[in-house]
Design a protein around this motif. Structure first.
Motif, short mmCIF file in Angstrom:
data_model
loop_
_atom_site.label_atom_id
_atom_site.label_comp_id
_atom_site.label_asym_id
_atom_site.label_seq_id
_atom_site.Cartn_x
_atom_site.Cartn_y
_atom_site.Cartn_z
N TRP A 393 0.84 -1.20 0.00
CA TRP A 393 0.00 0.00 0.00
C TRP A 393 0.88 1.25 0.00
CZ3 TRP A 393 -5.37 0.98 0.36
CH2 TRP A 393 -6.18 -0.16 0.34
N ASN A 395 1.02 5.31 1.27
CA ASN A 395 0.35 6.15 2.26
C ASN A 395 1.02 7.50 2.38
OD1 ASN A 395 -1.84 6.50 3.81
ND2 ASN A 395 -1.21 5.15 5.47
N HIS A 522 6.83 5.61 -3.09
CA HIS A 522 7.38 4.98 -1.88
C HIS A 522 8.53 5.78 -1.27
CE1 HIS A 522 4.77 1.53 -1.87
NE2 HIS A 522 5.11 1.19 -3.10
N ARG A 527 14.30 6.98 1.96
CA ARG A 527 13.33 6.88 3.05
C ARG A 527 13.95 6.13 4.21
NH1 ARG A 527 8.36 3.33 1.87
NH2 ARG A 527 8.00 3.78 4.06
N LEU A 538 8.36 6.45 9.61
CA LEU A 538 9.40 6.15 8.62
C LEU A 538 9.29 7.16 7.48
CD1 LEU A 538 9.03 2.29 8.71
CD2 LEU A 538 10.12 3.85 10.34
N LYS A 540 9.42 9.44 4.39
CA LYS A 540 9.76 9.24 2.97
C LYS A 540 10.26 10.56 2.39
CE LYS A 540 5.57 7.61 1.78
NZ LYS A 540 4.50 6.87 1.04
N1 LIG Z 1 7.20 12.48 4.13
C1 LIG Z 1 6.27 11.59 4.47
N2 LIG Z 1 6.67 10.38 4.86
C2 LIG Z 1 5.77 9.43 5.21
C3 LIG Z 1 4.39 9.72 5.17
C4 LIG Z 1 4.00 11.02 4.75
O1 LIG Z 1 2.81 11.37 4.70
N3 LIG Z 1 4.98 11.92 4.40
N4 LIG Z 1 3.48 8.75 5.53
C5 LIG Z 1 3.96 7.68 6.40
C6 LIG Z 1 3.04 6.57 6.55
S1 LIG Z 1 1.63 6.87 7.44
C7 LIG Z 1 3.34 5.31 6.11
S2 LIG Z 1 2.36 3.99 6.49
C8 LIG Z 1 4.48 5.08 5.24
C9 LIG Z 1 3.96 4.46 3.96
O2 LIG Z 1 5.02 4.09 3.14
P1 LIG Z 1 4.72 3.48 1.70
O3 LIG Z 1 3.79 4.46 1.02
O4 LIG Z 1 6.01 3.35 1.04
O5 LIG Z 1 4.06 2.17 1.93
O6 LIG Z 1 5.19 6.25 4.95
C10 LIG Z 1 5.32 7.15 6.01
N5 LIG Z 1 6.21 8.21 5.61
#
Ligand SMILES: Nc1nc2c(c(=O)[nH]1)N[C@H]1C(S)=C(S)[C@@H](COP(=O)(O)O)O[C@H]1N2
Ligand SMILES: [Mo]
Length: 574
Positions: A393, A395, A522, A527, A538, A540
């Motif tokens: 998924w 997010n 992702h 990340r 975590l 990104k």
């Molecule tokens: N910069 C940033 N990092 C983020 C987010 C975000 O909204 N902005 N969402 C987080 C959330 S809630 C999750 S579950 C994961 C999702 O990583 P994915 O999209 O690679 O699965 O990233 C996280 N890192």
């Protein structure tokens, strides 16, 4: 040097439902559906007419059965209640039972309502850790759209605020304080209850001590179903069906709620991979939901029977400790219901008005466990190639700035990772320089706070390599990751991690995912992976890393973007 802190946004301390979580519009789910076979879906609302038909049939069958001499003989032999010779000694209801019964009921209101709220944040249940769209066994949401960048947040739904707690779409941070915080009190109450049960000898009232409980329970079932109900002598002993129901609730369902709840913890699943690889987070989440179903069924049947089998006497038993037909128990019950109603009606509005209070009290209650589980050994948490999920998924909020687009289109040639703060050797690294550092790879599981999970292979740089490079000073206690992307309410997305976890063997900066460069969705170009924490920590699209003594000065001071703006907790090992 870039000053990351200037681009953080100050959060609010109250909630306006219109601007909540980046102004997500309210969204309702669909009727609950269960998958049958590969891709047929059964609407559970059909259970209502179906259940009615089955009920009528059961009544007819039970009444027919009672005409049969052999059945009559059986029921004479097994009248339904096993009255122990020493029943007089454990007869009646001591005051502690009344108090604990009330506390249990009162606390469960908040646990159930916040639990439902948590479920709505990812309205799908699976049996495997992959959370693959279309493979869920239960959903109350439409099929996942084709959009390759569809996020779990877009997928969330909501329930009315008198059901869900606090009843806002994607209010999982606050719902979790209620759920986990009140859980600690509920567990404490439960432990005291079980101890007192055994100390006082009252356990014989809720634990079957003879195999005869089963034929007796069948007898009771026939009596109920034939509408010729068994004689009540709950003051001395419960009938066998009741006994089994209480036994299952106290000694199976309640512990299972705890175990399956802990089964969703990223830190524990990572530490205890030999269990979690067989019994995955999604199995835990699904069973946790089925335990909820048991509790709801129990509550409906229990309350119905209390009121239809001699309400005044039953209420006197539990609320007044007496075995007569006076109104005393009723009035105490009515007073306790006022407390329940005030709690029920007040909880959601209180949460919207004082979310920081909920965040603080919740952390006071569950924080010690969160802290404890953060110290686990993360090393066992690795999977193998064949465990990699076919779908992970997405997010969060994607970066949409011109700056990011320019970096992306130029394949991050102009990108610099800035590492600064309390370090002896601050650096600015190009992606070529990052890629020149020793390569680290791991196959690990992602746990989103919303409930979905998935396994991926991550390639990049171990955080220990980064630590060796920049040399943190002894005062550095927290490591803050800043994103190129903003959070949903504006301002840089960021999150703080305890420095101790940066030298865990499974903490890394990833630039590859499943043997390919990290995609836009992702987190390209970099990340974070820290496998004892939930996904939202975590970060990104990392822009920079800052080593600090304390995160109180950053942004709202709660340790990260979601902590500031959505009242999450900064320790997320559970
Ligand atoms: N910069 C940033 N990092 C983020 C987010 C975000 O909204 N902005 N969402 C987080 C959330 S809630 C999750 S579950 C994961 C999702 O990583 P994915 O999209 O690679 O699965 O990233 C996280 N890192
Ligand atoms: Mo998440």
């Amino acid at each position: 040097m870039h000053d990351f802190r200037r681009q953080l946004k100050q959060p609010e301390d109250t909630i306006d439902p219109r601007t909540w979580a980046g102004s997500v519009p309210d969204a309702r789910g669909t009727a609950p559906h269960v998958r049958v076979g590969r891709d047929k879906w059964f609407n559970l609302l059909w259970l209502i007419p179906l259940g009615f038909v089955l009920l009528v049939a059961a009544i007819a069958i039970a009444q027919g059965l009672r005409e049969i001499p052999a059945v009559q003989q059986f029921m004479q032999h097994y009248p339904g209640t096993i009255l122990r010779p020493d029943a007089e000694q454990t007869a009646g209801f001591p005051a502690w039972v009344s108090w604990q019964h009330f506390l249990n009921l009162f606390l469960m209101i908040f646990i159930i309502r916040s639990g439902v709220q948590i479920l709505t944040d990812h309205p799908r249940l699976y049996w495997t850790r992959h959370s693959t769209p279309g493979k869920e066994w239960f959903r109350f949401q439409k099929p996942v759209p084709e959009d390759p960048l569809w996020t779990a947040k877009q997928d969330s739904v909501n329930v009315p605020s008198w059901v869900g707690l606090p009843g806002l779409r994607h209010s999982i941070g606050l719902a979790r304080w209620w759920h986990l915080g009140v859980d600690t009190l509920w567990l404490l109450n439960g432990v005291v209850f079980v101890v007192l049960l055994f100390v006082t000898g009252h356990w014989v009232r809720v634990v079957p001590t003879s195999w005869d409980v089963f034929p007796n329970a069948i007898s009771v079932a026939i009596q109920y179903a034939s509408l010729d109900w068994p004689l009540e002598n709950g003051w001395w002993a419960y009938n066998s069906l009741q006994l089994l129901a209480y036994f299952i609730t106290i000694f199976i369902a309640a512990p299972l709620a705890l175990i399956t709840g802990l089964g969703m913890s990223p830190a524990l699943s990572t530490r205890l991979r030999w269990i979690s690889s067989r019994f995955s987070i999604q199995a835990a989440r699904s069973l946790h939901f089925l335990v909820l179903c048991w509790f709801l069924l129990f509550i409906v049947v229990h309350v119905t029977l209390v009121f239809t089998t001699g309400a005044l006497r039953n209420l006197n038993h539990m609320y007044a400790g007496r075995n007569d037909q006076t109104w005393v128990g009723f009035w105490i019950f009515a007073a306790s219901m006022v407390v329940v109603i005030v709690g029920w009606v007040g909880a959601s509005p209180l949460t919207l008005r004082k979310p920081r209070l909920i965040q603080r009290v919740g952390y006071a209650l569950i924080g010690p466990a969160q802290r404890l589980f953060e110290h686990v050994d993360a090393k066992p948490g690795q999977y193998t190639e064949k465990d990699i999920s076919p779908y992970l998924w997405h997010n969060g909020k994607y970066p949409e700035t011109d700056e990011y687009r320019a970096l992306f289109e130029n394949n991050f040639a102009d990108y610099r990772l800035q590492i600064s703060g309390l370090v002896d050797n601050p650096v600015q690294l190009s992606m070529a320089e990052v890629r020149a550092l020793p390569y680290h790879e791991q196959i690990t599981q992602h746990f989103c706070i919303q409930g979905w999970s998935g396994v991926a292979k991550w390639g990049g740089v171990s955080m220990t390599t980064i630590l060796e490079l920049v040399k943190p000073r002894p005062e550095a206690k927290w490591v803050v990751f800043y994103s190129l992307g903003d959070g949903p309410d504006g301002g840089t997305y960021y999150d703080a991690h305890p420095i101790e976890q940066m030298s865990y063997p499974l903490t890394m900066l990833a630039y590859d995912m499943n043997d390919e460069p990290l995609s836009y969705g992702h987190g390209a170009p970099l990340r974070l992976r820290n496998e004892v924490q939930l996904g939202f920590k975590l970060v990104k699209w990392i822009r920079g890393i800052e080593f600090v003594a304390d995160f109180a000065e950053l942004g709202g001071g709660y340790g990260g973007y979601n902590e500031d703006h959505e009242f999450f907790g900064y320790r997320q090992s559970i």
